[in-house]
Design an enzyme around this catalytic site. Structure first.
Site, PDB file in Angstrom:
ATOM      1  N   CYS A  84       0.781  -1.177   0.091  1.00 30.57           N
ATOM      2  CA  CYS A  84       0.048   0.154  -0.024  1.00 30.57           C
ATOM      3  C   CYS A  84       0.678   1.200  -0.049  1.00 30.57           C
ATOM      4  CB  CYS A  84      -0.910  -0.018   1.261  1.00 30.57           C
ATOM      5  SG  CYS A  84      -1.843   1.317   1.483  1.00 30.57           S
ATOM      6  N   HIS A 112       2.541  -7.570  14.192  1.00 32.62           N
ATOM      7  CA  HIS A 112       1.525  -7.663  12.770  1.00 32.62           C
ATOM      8  C   HIS A 112       2.909  -7.622  11.512  1.00 32.62           C
ATOM      9  CE1 HIS A 112      -0.838  -5.778   9.862  1.00 32.62           C
ATOM     10  NE2 HIS A 112      -1.816  -5.919  10.530  1.00 32.62           N
ATOM     11  N   GLU A 114       2.715  -5.673   8.983  1.00 31.53           N
ATOM     12  CA  GLU A 114       3.091  -4.405   8.532  1.00 31.53           C
ATOM     13  C   GLU A 114       3.949  -3.753   9.415  1.00 31.53           C
ATOM     14  OE1 GLU A 114       1.576   0.206   8.503  1.00 31.53           O
ATOM     15  OE2 GLU A 114      -0.174  -1.155   8.090  1.00 31.53           O
ATOM     16  N   THR A 182      -0.031   1.872   9.940  1.00 31.18           N
ATOM     17  CA  THR A 182      -1.009   2.746   9.533  1.00 31.18           C
ATOM     18  C   THR A 182      -2.410   2.579   9.869  1.00 31.18           C
ATOM     19  OG1 THR A 182      -1.387   1.341   7.564  1.00 31.18           O
ATOM     20  CG2 THR A 182       0.213   3.089   7.279  1.00 31.18           C
ATOM     21  N   CYS A 220      -3.012   5.634   7.592  1.00 30.12           N
ATOM     22  CA  CYS A 220      -3.649   5.437   6.317  1.00 30.12           C
ATOM     23  C   CYS A 220      -4.864   6.499   6.213  1.00 30.12           C
ATOM     24  CB  CYS A 220      -4.039   4.048   6.018  1.00 30.12           C
ATOM     25  SG  CYS A 220      -5.395   3.889   4.918  1.00 30.12           S
ATOM     26  N   SER A 249      -8.001  -8.316  11.629  1.00 32.30           N
ATOM     27  CA  SER A 249      -7.821  -7.036  11.162  1.00 32.30           C
ATOM     28  C   SER A 249      -7.380  -5.861  12.149  1.00 32.30           C
ATOM     29  CB  SER A 249      -8.797  -6.624  10.229  1.00 32.30           C
ATOM     30  OG  SER A 249      -8.802  -5.199   9.720  1.00 32.30           O
ATOM     31  N   SER A 250      -6.631  -5.260  12.061  1.00 33.72           N
ATOM     32  CA  SER A 250      -6.034  -3.987  12.922  1.00 33.72           C
ATOM     33  C   SER A 250      -7.376  -2.948  12.769  1.00 33.72           C
ATOM     34  CB  SER A 250      -4.953  -3.449  12.734  1.00 33.72           C
ATOM     35  OG  SER A 250      -4.610  -2.390  13.488  1.00 33.72           O
TER      36      SER A 250
END
Length: 266
Positions: A84, A112, A114, A182, A220, A249-250
């Protein structure tokens, strides 16, 4: 990108590193299209042993670590990078911190994908350092150490799995740059950055803040829009909130947490 990859390379085996995003509907659709998922065992590394130069590998929206990217590039397979743009923005920020001799303090979940990928960006520069804080409680532990409170042993034990190898809090907390996963709560990220900044002022003085502290809001925009939207929704009297998304999902869990403060949430 992932869907198009199956169209562009119909005859090639296609692998995906982890999940494209933490949304079961999307991931089931990719599975049905013949994409094979590569998972990381807990505490271990991705097994790329099955990947050959003839295959296609999709990198997820979260990105992959610098090490995993180099491992895949060494295989010689086709890489489709769906990282992303918001995540790439954080990577640039973290890399600039490392380049300029600042430790990257990342507000995120250290397990996580990311945050693992973001933290790894410091390795592009010799001596690059990072520490990951999950929430304000952990951020205040960092603040205490910056201001001369707490013990070295206690700090190292607390952040054992959340900091770069060889991290020295006495040396590596003198210059700190804040970034974030994000999809964290925006207000919490901003508050953490403010707390670290105040500690730096108390430690080094207002006039020296620029030499010791940097920050940049990297939440984000899509995450921010949804968090803003639920705050508007729960400002009105409601009986119930339903949040649709992946359990892991965060983004989803943070939306549910915001709503739960005001209204029963599922």
């Amino acid at each position: 990108y992932a869907y198009e990859t199956r169209t562009k390379f119909p005859g090639k085996r296609t692998f995906l590193v982890g999940e494209i995003i933490h949304n079961p509907h999307v991931n089931h659709k990719l599975e049905a299209m013949g994409v094979q998922f590569l998972y990381r065992p807990e505490g271990g590394e991705f097994d790329f042993g099955a990947v050959t130069p003839e295959d296609v590998v999709i990198l997820p929206a979260f990105g992959v670590t610098v090490k995993d990217f180099e491992r895949l590039r060494a295989v010689g397979c086709v890489l489709v990078d769906t990282t992303c743009g918001s995540v790439l923005n954080v990577w640039k920020r973290v890399e600039s911190y490392a380049r300029d001799g600042f430790t990257a303090l990342v507000h995120g979940k250290n397990y996580h994908e990311e945050t693992k990928a973001t933290s790894s960006q410091v390795t592009k520069h010799p001596g690059g350092k990072y520490v990951v804080v999950r929430d304000m409680t952990e951020a205040r532990v960092v603040c205490d150490y910056i201001e001369g409170r707490g013990t070295r042993e206690g700090f190292v034990e607390r952040f054992a799995e959340k900091m770069s190898p060889g991290f020295d809090p006495d040396r590596d907390l003198e210059r700190v740059g804040v970034a974030n996963q994000t999809t964290m709560l925006s207000g919490e990220s901003l508050a953490i950055a403010a707390e670290i900044g105040k500690s730096m002022v108390r430690r080094w003085g207002d006039g020296s803040l620029g030499e010791h502290f940097r920050t940049f809001d990297t939440i984000c925009s899509a995450t921010q829009e949804r968090q803003d939207a639920v705050l508007k929704l729960i400002a009105e009297p409601l009986d119930l909130m339903v949040v649709i998304g992946g359990y892991n999902s965060s983004n989803t869990t943070h939306l549910a947490a915001i709503c739960q403060q005001k209204v029963p949430t599922y």
